[in-house]
Scaffold this motif. Structure first.
Motif, PDB file in Angstrom:
ATOM      1  N   SER A  13       0.826  -1.205   0.000  1.00  0.00           N
ATOM      2  CA  SER A  13       0.000   0.000   0.000  1.00  0.00           C
ATOM      3  C   SER A  13       0.861   1.256   0.000  1.00  0.00           C
ATOM      4  N   ALA A  17       0.988   4.065  -2.866  1.00  0.00           N
ATOM      5  CA  ALA A  17       0.719   5.470  -2.538  1.00  0.00           C
ATOM      6  C   ALA A  17       1.855   6.365  -3.020  1.00  0.00           C
ATOM      7  N   HIS A  45      -4.717   7.729   1.634  1.00  0.00           N
ATOM      8  CA  HIS A  45      -4.048   6.468   1.331  1.00  0.00           C
ATOM      9  C   HIS A  45      -2.821   6.296   2.234  1.00  0.00           C
ATOM     10  N   HIS A  48      -3.741   5.886   6.095  1.00  0.00           N
ATOM     11  CA  HIS A  48      -4.306   4.590   6.445  1.00  0.00           C
ATOM     12  C   HIS A  48      -3.338   3.436   6.172  1.00  0.00           C
ATOM     13  N   THR A  49      -2.302   3.697   5.404  1.00  0.00           N
ATOM     14  CA  THR A  49      -1.209   2.728   5.304  1.00  0.00           C
ATOM     15  C   THR A  49      -0.489   2.665   6.648  1.00  0.00           C
ATOM     16  N   PHE A  74      -9.541  -1.026   6.987  1.00  0.00           N
ATOM     17  CA  PHE A  74      -8.625  -0.053   6.394  1.00  0.00           C
ATOM     18  C   PHE A  74      -8.332  -0.390   4.927  1.00  0.00           C
ATOM     19  N   ILE A  78      -9.388   2.072   1.989  1.00  0.00           N
ATOM     20  CA  ILE A  78      -8.409   2.652   1.062  1.00  0.00           C
ATOM     21  C   ILE A  78      -8.841   2.394  -0.378  1.00  0.00           C
ATOM     22  N   SER A  82     -10.034   6.099  -1.325  1.00  0.00           N
ATOM     23  CA  SER A  82      -8.937   6.659  -2.114  1.00  0.00           C
ATOM     24  C   SER A  82      -9.041   6.224  -3.569  1.00  0.00           C
ATOM     25  N   LEU A 110     -13.221   3.324   6.682  1.00  0.00           N
ATOM     26  CA  LEU A 110     -12.036   3.844   7.383  1.00  0.00           C
ATOM     27  C   LEU A 110     -12.381   4.198   8.829  1.00  0.00           C
TER      28      LEU A 110
END
Length: 125
Positions: A13, A17, A45, A48-49, A74, A78, A82, A110
């Motif tokens: 992820s 991103a 993104h 939440h990574t 999550f 994402i 995102s 999220l």
């Protein structure tokens, strides 16, 4: 999910991103509202990574059920939030068609991930 699996997903992820951030800055030539959508997608993104990494810590603390729930929320968030904003930014208004509802659903996922972390981390399991 076990901590190493969550960290692997977080690594992929974070890589994506970063690639998207570079592409947004150098390749997509976005302006105005599209640039704003893209920036918001990329910020969420990345945030939440890092949240995924925190769920790996929870898994290591013996809260694997909580970590799994939060991590899945999550990941789905994402992808939905995102992902839909990336599509909207790159392809323009109306590009989501009848799937315009995906963005707010992603935001809710999220939020559920954060609540799962907060509530589950305080419970004795």
């Amino acid at each position: 999910m076990k901590a190493p699996s969550i960290i692997a997903v977080a690594g992929v992820s974070g890589f994506l991103a970063t690639v998207l951030a570079a592409s947004g800055s150098h390749s997509f030539n976005l302006t105005g509202a599209e640039a704003g959508f893209f920036q918001q997608a990329n910020e969420f993104h990345f945030y939440h990574t890092f949240a995924l990494v925190a769920t790996a810590v929870l898994a290591k603390w013996g809260k694997e059920r909580t970590a799994t729930t939060a991590a899945l929320m999550f990941i789905a968030g994402i992808l939905c939030f995102s992902g839909s904003l990336y599509i909207r930014a790159i392809m323009g208004p109306g590009s989501l068609g009848s799937f315009h509802w995906v963005t707010p659903v992603g935001g809710m996922l999220l939020m559920v991930g954060w609540l799962a972390m907060a509530i589950g981390s305080t419970r004795n399991t």
